[in-house]
Write a protein that holds these residues in place. Sequence first.
Motif, short mmCIF file in Angstrom:
data_model
loop_
_atom_site.label_atom_id
_atom_site.label_comp_id
_atom_site.label_asym_id
_atom_site.label_seq_id
_atom_site.Cartn_x
_atom_site.Cartn_y
_atom_site.Cartn_z
N GLU A 132 0.85 -1.20 0.00
CA GLU A 132 0.00 0.00 0.00
C GLU A 132 0.88 1.24 0.00
O GLU A 132 1.80 1.37 0.81
N ILE A 134 1.57 4.59 1.18
CA ILE A 134 1.11 5.42 2.30
C ILE A 134 1.89 6.74 2.35
O ILE A 134 1.99 7.39 3.40
N ARG A 137 -0.27 9.65 3.50
CA ARG A 137 -0.60 9.54 4.93
C ARG A 137 0.58 9.91 5.79
O ARG A 137 0.45 10.64 6.77
#
Length: 569
Positions: A132, A134, A137
């Motif tokens: 993923e 990220i 984030r």
Amino acid sequence: MALGAHRVENTLRGPTDPEPASPLPRALLLRCLDGLRHGLLILDEAGRVALCTEPARALLAALAPDLAEPLSPRRLIAALRGAGALARADILRAARRLREEGAVSLDLCHRDRTVQVSLSRVPGTGMVATLEDISARRAAEASAAETARLDPLTRLPNRLLLRERLGAALDRLARRGEGCALLLVDLDRFKPVNDTLGHPVGDALLEKVADRLRATVRAEDTVARIGGDEFVVLQSAVRDAADTTALAQRLVDLIGRAYMIEGHLVSIGASLGIALAPQDGTDPDRLLKSADLALYRAKRDGRATFRFFEPTMDAQMQARRQLELDMRQALARREFEIHYQPQLNLLEERLTGCEALLRWRHPVRGMVSPAEFIPLAEEIGLIVPIGDWVIRQACHDAVRWPRPITVAVNVSPAQFKGDRLVDTVVSALARSGLPAPRLEIEITEGLLLQDDAQTLRTLHRLRDLGVRVSMDDFGTGYSSLSYLRAFPFDKIKIDRSFVRDMAQKPDGDAVIRAIAGLGRSLGMTTVAEGVETPEQMRRIRAEGCTDVQGYLVSRPIPADDLLALLARS
């Protein structure tokens, strides 16, 4: 290189699902997996890559641009290590957790890209890894972490970031012997700016102060805001106190210069407390406490200055704290008492009134000087309940004196806030039965300087009750005459410094003569304080004062001794 469609189909189907009419086409299944947001990587039991979706390939290529085909775990690990996205310690740690727990998650970073990889063992199949991206984030978390360490108004480091940088400076001190200094900066006269011009102007002023602080320090130093009008400068690489002295002098001078804000010319000052490491402490809390003690001394010494921490400051503050704790219990323990100093009328040669003077008989310390505890009581707000008690006790004592002897009570500016003073006076007069004209409230010019309109309203309410009002320490301020015009005082008390100057300064007699004449023309009693010798008495009488107060008449004495004195006189 990929698992067969039938095998993947069996792993996706639940145990209770009905048997499909026909197997899902392999091409369609792969397109569906490629359409997932996360990447999927499957290793069979032999450790070979059984499936790698397009999102997984794209993420791996971003982390390791030199990744070569055909894809294998060995080549993948080598490419990630070559790009700096994976360290040997990460591999060993991941392998151990896979053996012990069957699953592991780790972040792979390369430049501005961060990919979270979650590995899980699947019995009978091999391993499944989901990938993923990220990066967004992590960037948001980093931004939030940075914001949490900055003051939102000035964008200076806040208390949290200051402690981190102070900790780093103390680490350098321990490793390399590099000293540092902590300068605690508190703005003088900032509150009146907020109160009179509003918080937007106050905020703009804080921003300008922050800009001046930034411009004064070096790049390796830190400027932080840790409170409403409190700033801290962390000075690095300090060789000796002279380095910090020069910086402190610059800060006092620069912050004290006028500011132009939204058309307003604003003037403030700065008081600084300074702590040096290692001599004043080697941990953040100790240094902050030492700087705070030094700041307290700077404020006591007149503000707009700086003070270095001294070891005696800590002992003095501890003593002050203990005195505060004792004073908070003194009222309940009935340790306070009132001594009364009589006033003599020169024309009639008789006692006309007494001034109530607060005394504190401590069970261990003995008699505590009013100069020691009254300023502290005013600072911490205890002067209001103490002052209320003095008014009630003075009325209770005075009602036993021969008529028409009056009792005078000094009132603190704090007691004038709201209607509390008037309510206290009304209650004290009612409970004691003392006629209102026999109570006299003494104020100083400093009270009128704080809130002229509110104070005058309260004084007129007291006058309406019949209470007499006098101005204490007359002549020591800047606006004595204007206050006499603003309110019809019953009495003006000439400060003892003028009486003392009579024998030392050629114009000493002239000042007392002028005040006595002013009082006579306005119909006010004039009391000369601090009369201690017959010569002072003679000269004061010659200049026209109506009353005197001082050791020549009587020292302050307890209530019972005063009753005996009044009986004799």
